[in-house]
Write an enzyme that holds these catalytic residues in place. Sequence first.
Site, PDB file in Angstrom:
ATOM      1  N   CYS A 116      38.296 -14.871  25.141  1.00  0.00           N
ATOM      2  CA  CYS A 116      39.377 -14.332  24.296  1.00  0.00           C
ATOM      3  C   CYS A 116      40.232 -15.402  23.639  1.00  0.00           C
ATOM      4  O   CYS A 116      40.659 -15.233  22.492  1.00  0.00           O
ATOM      5  CB  CYS A 116      40.235 -13.369  25.094  1.00  0.00           C
ATOM      6  SG  CYS A 116      39.287 -11.949  25.674  1.00  0.00           S
ATOM      7  N   HIS A 252      47.875 -12.393  23.237  1.00  0.00           N
ATOM      8  CA  HIS A 252      46.567 -11.733  23.303  1.00  0.00           C
ATOM      9  C   HIS A 252      46.783 -10.274  23.705  1.00  0.00           C
ATOM     10  O   HIS A 252      47.525  -9.981  24.643  1.00  0.00           O
ATOM     11  CB  HIS A 252      45.713 -12.468  24.340  1.00  0.00           C
ATOM     12  CG  HIS A 252      44.383 -11.837  24.591  1.00  0.00           C
ATOM     13  ND1 HIS A 252      43.631 -11.278  23.586  1.00  0.00           N
ATOM     14  CD2 HIS A 252      43.667 -11.675  25.744  1.00  0.00           C
ATOM     15  CE1 HIS A 252      42.507 -10.799  24.099  1.00  0.00           C
ATOM     16  NE2 HIS A 252      42.512 -11.025  25.401  1.00  0.00           N
ATOM     17  N   ASN A 282      41.391  -4.522  23.432  1.00  0.00           N
ATOM     18  CA  ASN A 282      41.228  -5.980  23.475  1.00  0.00           C
ATOM     19  C   ASN A 282      40.075  -6.380  22.553  1.00  0.00           C
ATOM     20  O   ASN A 282      38.909  -6.171  22.891  1.00  0.00           O
ATOM     21  CB  ASN A 282      40.950  -6.376  24.928  1.00  0.00           C
ATOM     22  CG  ASN A 282      40.722  -7.865  25.106  1.00  0.00           C
ATOM     23  OD1 ASN A 282      40.550  -8.601  24.130  1.00  0.00           O
ATOM     24  ND2 ASN A 282      40.703  -8.309  26.356  1.00  0.00           N
TER      25      ASN A 282
HETATM   26  N1  ACO Z   1      39.817   5.318  34.808  1.00  0.00           N
HETATM   27  C1  ACO Z   1      40.185   5.812  35.994  1.00  0.00           C
HETATM   28  N2  ACO Z   1      40.239   5.067  37.112  1.00  0.00           N
HETATM   29  C2  ACO Z   1      39.908   3.773  37.001  1.00  0.00           C
HETATM   30  C3  ACO Z   1      39.490   3.189  35.785  1.00  0.00           C
HETATM   31  C4  ACO Z   1      39.456   4.025  34.662  1.00  0.00           C
HETATM   32  N3  ACO Z   1      39.099   3.590  33.438  1.00  0.00           N
HETATM   33  N4  ACO Z   1      39.238   1.877  35.993  1.00  0.00           N
HETATM   34  C5  ACO Z   1      39.463   1.636  37.292  1.00  0.00           C
HETATM   35  N5  ACO Z   1      39.863   2.778  37.910  1.00  0.00           N
HETATM   36  C6  ACO Z   1      40.199   2.977  39.310  1.00  0.00           C
HETATM   37  C7  ACO Z   1      39.617   1.922  40.216  1.00  0.00           C
HETATM   38  O1  ACO Z   1      38.291   2.262  40.566  1.00  0.00           O
HETATM   39  C8  ACO Z   1      40.568   1.983  41.394  1.00  0.00           C
HETATM   40  O2  ACO Z   1      40.192   3.036  42.221  1.00  0.00           O
HETATM   41  P1  ACO Z   1      40.210   2.854  43.827  1.00  0.00           P
HETATM   42  O3  ACO Z   1      41.645   2.556  44.150  1.00  0.00           O
HETATM   43  O4  ACO Z   1      39.691   4.161  44.293  1.00  0.00           O
HETATM   44  O5  ACO Z   1      39.295   1.690  44.086  1.00  0.00           O
HETATM   45  C9  ACO Z   1      41.911   2.376  40.772  1.00  0.00           C
HETATM   46  O6  ACO Z   1      41.599   2.872  39.464  1.00  0.00           O
HETATM   47  C10 ACO Z   1      42.881   1.216  40.649  1.00  0.00           C
HETATM   48  O7  ACO Z   1      42.175   0.100  40.150  1.00  0.00           O
HETATM   49  P2  ACO Z   1      42.884  -1.241  39.868  1.00  0.00           P
HETATM   50  O8  ACO Z   1      41.852  -2.240  39.413  1.00  0.00           O
HETATM   51  O9  ACO Z   1      43.800  -1.638  40.947  1.00  0.00           O
HETATM   52  O10 ACO Z   1      43.816  -0.807  38.626  1.00  0.00           O
HETATM   53  P3  ACO Z   1      44.808  -1.708  37.857  1.00  0.00           P
HETATM   54  O11 ACO Z   1      46.145  -1.064  37.870  1.00  0.00           O
HETATM   55  O12 ACO Z   1      44.696  -3.143  38.268  1.00  0.00           O
HETATM   56  O13 ACO Z   1      44.262  -1.597  36.370  1.00  0.00           O
HETATM   57  C11 ACO Z   1      42.921  -2.845  34.836  1.00  0.00           C
HETATM   58  C12 ACO Z   1      42.937  -1.979  36.096  1.00  0.00           C
HETATM   59  C13 ACO Z   1      43.470  -2.031  33.679  1.00  0.00           C
HETATM   60  C14 ACO Z   1      41.486  -3.255  34.558  1.00  0.00           C
HETATM   61  C15 ACO Z   1      43.800  -4.086  35.077  1.00  0.00           C
HETATM   62  O14 ACO Z   1      43.474  -4.678  36.295  1.00  0.00           O
HETATM   63  C16 ACO Z   1      43.680  -5.109  33.991  1.00  0.00           C
HETATM   64  O15 ACO Z   1      44.074  -4.866  32.858  1.00  0.00           O
HETATM   65  N6  ACO Z   1      43.203  -6.325  34.325  1.00  0.00           N
HETATM   66  C17 ACO Z   1      43.082  -7.391  33.333  1.00  0.00           C
HETATM   67  C18 ACO Z   1      41.878  -7.175  32.510  1.00  0.00           C
HETATM   68  C19 ACO Z   1      41.860  -8.034  31.282  1.00  0.00           C
HETATM   69  O16 ACO Z   1      42.839  -8.193  30.615  1.00  0.00           O
HETATM   70  N7  ACO Z   1      40.699  -8.551  30.973  1.00  0.00           N
HETATM   71  C20 ACO Z   1      40.540  -9.225  29.718  1.00  0.00           C
HETATM   72  C21 ACO Z   1      40.097 -10.566  29.888  1.00  0.00           C
HETATM   73  S1  ACO Z   1      39.831 -11.229  28.329  1.00  0.00           S
HETATM   74  C22 ACO Z   1      38.227 -11.828  28.162  1.00  0.00           C
HETATM   75  O17 ACO Z   1      38.052 -13.018  28.143  1.00  0.00           O
HETATM   76  C23 ACO Z   1      37.070 -10.900  28.002  1.00  0.00           C
END
Ligand code: ACO
Length: 330
Positions: A116, A252, A282
């Site tokens: 990214c 970003h 993103n």
């Molecule tokens: N819909 C419903 N539930 C979901 C989804 C979804 N789309 N995705 C995950 N869950 C569930 C998980 O399975 C988990 O369930 P569990 O507790 O039964 O295991 C629960 O939701 C909570 O999951 P978390 O991962 O703790 O949720 P979090 O609040 O951390 O949000 C997210 C997840 C949105 C992915 C967050 O962690 C995030 O934004 N992380 C950063 C990601 C990012 O920015 N990546 C880009 C990198 S850039 C690049 O170089 C490509």
Amino acid sequence: MTQALSVGITALGTYVPSKVVTNHDLAQLVETSDEWIVTRTGIRERHFSAEDEFASHMAIHATENMIAKHGSAVLDGVDLVILATSTPDALLPATAAIVQNHFKLKAGAFDVIAACPGWMYALSAAAAYVKSGMAKKVLTIGSDALSKILNWEDRGTLVLFGDGACAAIVEAVPEGYGFKSFVLGADGEGAKHLNMRCINTTLPDGSPLTEKVSMNGREVFKFAVRVMSSATREAVAQAGMRLEEIAYFVPHQANFRIIDAARSSLELPLDKVVSNVERYGNTSAASVGIAMREALDDGRIKDGDDLLLVSFGAGLSWASSVLRWHVKTF
Ligand code: ACO
């Protein structure tokens, strides 16, 4: 960046594919909901490229948009094309060379792979080429079609990404304008948290690489909040400025919760933050450029404004910069 020549961005264009995919559309494919996605990420919709639309097509459209906004002279004298992408059309040739050929530019061309923050890495390279005298005018593109490399069964990544491109001209600007600092960082220890296979099937520690993007969302989230704040402070300090002097924080666009947590730790008012993650998700290497263009179009960013650009992603990696905006008439 202490040499006398000032270098900055003088033109900027963007492109997103026409197909809009809403959270409701994704809820038809995986077990998720609009409410979950909006609450956890701030994203409502994103654009996905057509089946036959790739990074080179989007890069060309973004460059055409730049020409439409700034005039056809904008490409005159371009002698280098740098294109940041994690989704190149092919391993060989560089996608930058496809763009060079399309516009028949008398220019060198190469790709940058830095996830990214790739476009910000490309901007730093472009600025260094111009400062050193090795290039005069660099077409600097970020173009990513992440929808092409997502696991459509993985709700943890599918809901986060969209496709798009940005194209900028980096060249000399009047003294006092342009890039005032660049901070580049990487921590390859974090490779395990966000990766995808290419030729090798494992990381150096032997852990398997998956065929599509895989991510440990929680780890990336913590890293992102930490590094967005620290890289911002570093870039501002390196520019010899104070945070209060920054007109707009252009981060970003990965997740509004990440942006807001960084904003809060930096104690920035919300009206100084540029965010459009709600409508694009993103867009990887294109995200900072697309956000910046929107804030130019709606009149927020003006000539002489000091902008703080900051990005993070796989690597793990990050980049930040202070840029004093210069309005050039071509
Ligand atoms: N819909 C419903 N539930 C979901 C989804 C979804 N789309 N995705 C995950 N869950 C569930 C998980 O399975 C988990 O369930 P569990 O507790 O039964 O295991 C629960 O939701 C909570 O999951 P978390 O991962 O703790 O949720 P979090 O609040 O951390 O949000 C997210 C997840 C949105 C992915 C967050 O962690 C995030 O934004 N992380 C950063 C990601 C990012 O920015 N990546 C880009 C990198 S850039 C690049 O170089 C490509």
